[in-house]
Each structure stands twice: as structure tokens, then as C-alpha cells.
Design an enzyme around this catalytic site. Structure first.
Site, short mmCIF file in Angstrom:
data_model
loop_
_atom_site.label_atom_id
_atom_site.label_comp_id
_atom_site.label_asym_id
_atom_site.label_seq_id
_atom_site.Cartn_x
_atom_site.Cartn_y
_atom_site.Cartn_z
N TYR A 68 0.58 -1.09 -0.11
CA TYR A 68 0.12 -0.12 -0.21
C TYR A 68 0.84 1.00 0.42
CZ TYR A 68 -4.25 -2.39 0.08
OH TYR A 68 -5.42 -3.35 -0.02
N ARG A 71 1.98 1.46 -3.63
CA ARG A 71 1.02 2.16 -4.42
C ARG A 71 0.74 3.71 -3.86
NH1 ARG A 71 -2.50 -1.43 -7.46
NH2 ARG A 71 -4.18 0.47 -7.14
N ASN A 103 -11.76 3.48 -6.25
CA ASN A 103 -10.93 4.02 -5.53
C ASN A 103 -10.15 4.38 -4.59
OD1 ASN A 103 -11.35 3.27 -8.66
ND2 ASN A 103 -10.54 5.58 -9.80
N VAL A 104 -9.12 4.30 -3.98
CA VAL A 104 -8.81 4.53 -3.19
C VAL A 104 -7.14 5.91 -3.05
CG1 VAL A 104 -9.10 2.25 -1.72
CG2 VAL A 104 -6.93 3.28 -2.89
N ASP A 105 -7.60 6.48 -4.41
CA ASP A 105 -6.14 7.75 -4.16
C ASP A 105 -7.50 8.98 -3.50
OD1 ASP A 105 -7.14 6.43 -8.04
OD2 ASP A 105 -7.67 8.47 -7.08
N HIS A 120 -14.33 2.35 -0.92
CA HIS A 120 -13.60 1.28 -0.59
C HIS A 120 -12.38 1.61 0.36
CE1 HIS A 120 -14.90 -1.66 -3.83
NE2 HIS A 120 -16.15 -1.63 -3.12
N CYS A 131 -7.22 0.48 18.03
CA CYS A 131 -8.59 1.19 18.59
C CYS A 131 -8.96 2.81 17.14
CB CYS A 131 -7.35 2.42 19.91
SG CYS A 131 -6.21 3.14 18.91
N ASN A 222 -15.46 2.24 -21.15
CA ASN A 222 -14.50 1.29 -20.11
C ASN A 222 -13.96 1.04 -21.58
OD1 ASN A 222 -13.50 -1.23 -19.43
ND2 ASN A 222 -14.35 -0.84 -17.96
P1 OAD Z 1 -10.48 -3.41 -11.99
O1 OAD Z 1 -9.05 -3.12 -11.92
O2 OAD Z 1 -11.59 -4.42 -11.62
O3 OAD Z 1 -11.01 -3.24 -13.60
C1 OAD Z 1 -10.50 -1.94 -14.16
C2 OAD Z 1 -11.15 -1.39 -15.72
O4 OAD Z 1 -10.92 -0.24 -16.28
C3 OAD Z 1 -11.46 -2.69 -16.41
O5 OAD Z 1 -12.30 -2.97 -16.78
C4 OAD Z 1 -10.50 -2.40 -17.32
O6 OAD Z 1 -11.22 -2.60 -18.97
C5 OAD Z 1 -10.77 -0.84 -17.24
N1 OAD Z 1 -10.09 0.38 -17.96
C6 OAD Z 1 -8.81 -0.10 -18.21
N2 OAD Z 1 -8.05 1.28 -19.04
C7 OAD Z 1 -9.11 2.13 -18.47
C8 OAD Z 1 -9.68 3.38 -19.84
N3 OAD Z 1 -8.03 3.92 -19.84
N4 OAD Z 1 -10.77 4.25 -18.93
C9 OAD Z 1 -11.47 3.81 -19.47
N5 OAD Z 1 -11.77 2.23 -18.81
C10 OAD Z 1 -10.40 1.94 -18.33
O7 OAD Z 1 -10.66 -2.54 -11.74
P2 OAD Z 1 -11.93 -1.61 -10.39
O8 OAD Z 1 -12.92 -2.10 -10.95
O9 OAD Z 1 -11.55 -0.09 -9.78
O10 OAD Z 1 -11.49 -3.34 -4.42
O11 OAD Z 1 -12.19 -2.61 -9.02
C11 OAD Z 1 -12.82 -2.49 -7.86
C12 OAD Z 1 -12.30 -3.44 -6.63
O12 OAD Z 1 -11.36 -4.40 -7.30
C13 OAD Z 1 -11.17 -1.82 -6.43
O13 OAD Z 1 -11.83 -0.52 -5.20
C14 OAD Z 1 -10.56 -3.43 -5.48
C15 OAD Z 1 -10.58 -4.33 -6.30
O14 OAD Z 1 -10.43 -5.61 -5.77
C16 OAD Z 1 -11.00 -3.32 -2.83
O15 OAD Z 1 -9.80 -3.70 -2.81
C17 OAD Z 1 -12.05 -3.52 -1.91
#
Ligand code: OAD
Length: 261
Positions: A68, A71, A103-105, A120, A131, A222
Site C-alpha cells: 500500500y 501504491r 478508488n482509494v486514491d 473502498h 483502537c 470502459n
Molecule cells: P479493475 O482493475 O477490476 O477494473 C478496471 C477496469 O478499468 C477494467 O474494466 C478495464 O477494462 C478498465 N480500464 C482500463 N483502462 C481504462 C481506461 N483508460 N479508460 C476506461 N476504462 C479503463 O478495477 P475496479 O473495477 O475499480 O477493491 O475494481 C474494483 C475493486 O476491486 C477495487 O476498488 C478494489 C479491487 O479489489 C478493494 O480493494 C476492496
């Protein structure tokens, strides 16, 4: 340039309430790797979901805290991209706009978005695993080799417990108030934008279903196909940093910001 359907543009222009759900894909063009991208360096032999669990932190706190911080270093060096900026503009263009992110950013906030609902958690808000006291990261970018490194988590100033990343791990519940608010605005929205998320992680992905069932105009942006392609009103394929500014410019005639190649 993607041709945006006139019906979509009218729906967006006439909308009183708009919700956008974002995922890691909107930060890709800022150089922040997604969750499902192959890990690199020290993390190469790990799947992200293996590192993002309470069990992983118990088993090897230095590995997880190191990941982390690696990241966080990438995020601190990154700049918001045109997708973040276009979403920030929606705050002033739509009567009621809510930005919900997985996103966590903090790139949405650095682009000017306000009241972002972080489902998240946030890398910027670690806390004591015992604590819950919040911990403030030292100023500056963590000194982390590009390939990553194990790093012992700091200790809580209050109880001496281990400080953990301020993110929601697999198996943990989402922050209740934020999740309730996200579902509420989604149920009432006129337009739901689903940007840069693979829509596989629940319950966040269920927001799209809530919007569809509530009869909202649903637009997915996407770069690749997702499981939502067949159920959203429009599935626009392309990089968020190109499509979102175009959507804003074509809907509200705001000149599209230059795309830095
Ligand atoms: P993912 O890594 O699962 O998916 C990223 C998505 O972004 C994919 O569908 C790609 O096709 C798309 N992508 C990539 N580049 C792109 C671009 N330039 N423009 C548009 N789309 C693009 O990430 P999340 O869906 O955010 O949770 O994942 C969800 C959660 O899974 C995260 O928040 C995290 C992870 O585990 C936790 O940690 C709880």
C-alpha cells in the site's frame, strides 16, 4: 473520436440528478495500475486480491503495508487526468451530481471534485487496527524502490497497535453511511455513468443494477468489454480520459481540454 448518441447527450443535458461510479480505469491514464493488471516487482507473484485482505495483513503485515505504501507513492507522483477533470466539471454543470468511487486514491479531489463518496476507503486515511485512531502519514512521498519493498507498519501513538491502510479489504463491510448514501442517490438519479470499472466487485457493482432497475439512463465508459455491456443503456468503448471530456464538451459545449499524448 467516439460518436456520442444524441439521445444520451440530451438525457445528460436535461438531467437534474446524475451519479457517476468510477473504478481503477479512470486513474490508469495517470499511471496508477488497476487492480486486475498483472502485479510487478515484489508483488508479481501475488494477485491484488490476495494482498487486500485482513488475513494477508495478519500473515505478513510488512508485505501488505509495503504494497500500500508502494501504491501510495505512485499516487502521490501521479496527476489527475482529463477523466478526473471532466468529472469535476460535472459538479458545476449538473444541478445534483454525486461522484461515487471505488478508488482509494485522491485524484478526484485533486482534480477539484468535492464530497466524493469513497466506497473502498482512502490510502490517505490509515488507522490503528486496535483502537481505530487515525494515523497521519509523514509528509512527502514514501521512499519506496520501484519494485516495492516490505515495510513494517507504524505503531499507533495511542495504544501501540499496528496501523493499517485506510482501505476496505475483501471480506470487510463498506463504510455504512457512505454505502447508504451511494445507494440512495443512485435510486433517484436520472443518469448513471459507470466509468473505468470491471463491475465485478460487489456490492459496489450492484449500483449499476440499482440504476438500471430505477429506470435511469445508464452509460458505461470502459476501454474494454465488461459484464454490464448488455444491460446498460449505452456502452461506450474508449479511454475515460478521451470519452469523458468529449461527453462533457458535446453535452454542454464546453471546449474539450487538450488531451496530452
Ligand atoms: P479493475 O482493475 O477490476 O477494473 C478496471 C477496469 O478499468 C477494467 O474494466 C478495464 O477494462 C478498465 N480500464 C482500463 N483502462 C481504462 C481506461 N483508460 N479508460 C476506461 N476504462 C479503463 O478495477 P475496479 O473495477 O475499480 O477493491 O475494481 C474494483 C475493486 O476491486 C477495487 O476498488 C478494489 C479491487 O479489489 C478493494 O480493494 C476492496
Amino acid at each position: 473520436m467516439t460518436v456520442l448518441d444524441g439521445t444520451l447527450i440530451r438525457a445528460l443535458r436535461d438531467a437534474a440528478r446524475v451519479v457517476a461510479l468510477t473504478g481503477a480505469g479512470v486513474s490508469v491514464e495517470s499511471g496508477v495500475p488497476t487492480f486486475r493488471d498483472k502485479q510487478t516487482g515484489l508483488w508479481e507473484r501475488f494477485d491484488a486480491s490476495e494482498l487486500a485482505t485482513p488475513a494477508a495483513f495478519i500473515a505478513d503485515p510488512a508485505l501488505v503495508w509495503g504494497w500500500y505504501e508502494w501504491r501510495r507513492a505512485i499516487v502521490l507522483r501521479a496527476e489527475p487526468n482529463a477523466a478526473h477533470r471532466a468529472l469535476a466539471e460535472l459538479t458545476d454543470l449538473v444541478p445534483q451530481f454525486t461522484l461515487v468511487t471505488q478508488n482509494v486514491d485522491d485524484l478526484h479531489e485533486r482534480a477539484g471534485s468535492r464530497n466524493v463518496l469513497h466506497l473502498h476507503g482512502e490510502l490517505a486515511h490509515p488507522f490503528c487496527e486496535i483502537c481505530q485512531r487515525s494515523y497521519t502519514h509523514p509528509e512527502g512521498i514514501p521512499d519506496m524502490p520501484a519494485e516495492g519493498a516490505r515495510l513494517e507498519p507504524p505503531r499507533c501513538a495511542g495504544c501501540g497497535g499496528r496501523v493499517r491502510p485506510g482501505v476496505v479489504w475483501f471480506g470487510e463491510s463498506l463504510p455504512e453511511l457512505i454505502w447508504t448514501a451511494a445507494r440512495e442517490v443512485t435510486r433517484q438519479c436520472d443518469v448513471f455513468l459507470c466509468c473505468g470499472t470491471s463491475a465485478v466487485v460487489q456490492p459496489a457493482a450492484s449500483l449499476a443494477t440499482i440504476a438500471i432497475e430505477a429506470g435511469a439512463t445508464t452509460i458505461q465508459i470502459n476501454a474494454h468489454p465488461t459484464t454490464l455491456d448488455g444491460s446498460v443503456g449505452a456502452a461506450i468503448r474508449g479511454p475515460a480520459g478521451v470519452v469523458l471530456p468529449q461527453l462533457v464538451s458535446e453535452t454542454w459545449h464546453v471546449p474539450a481540454p487538450a488531451v496530452h499524448r
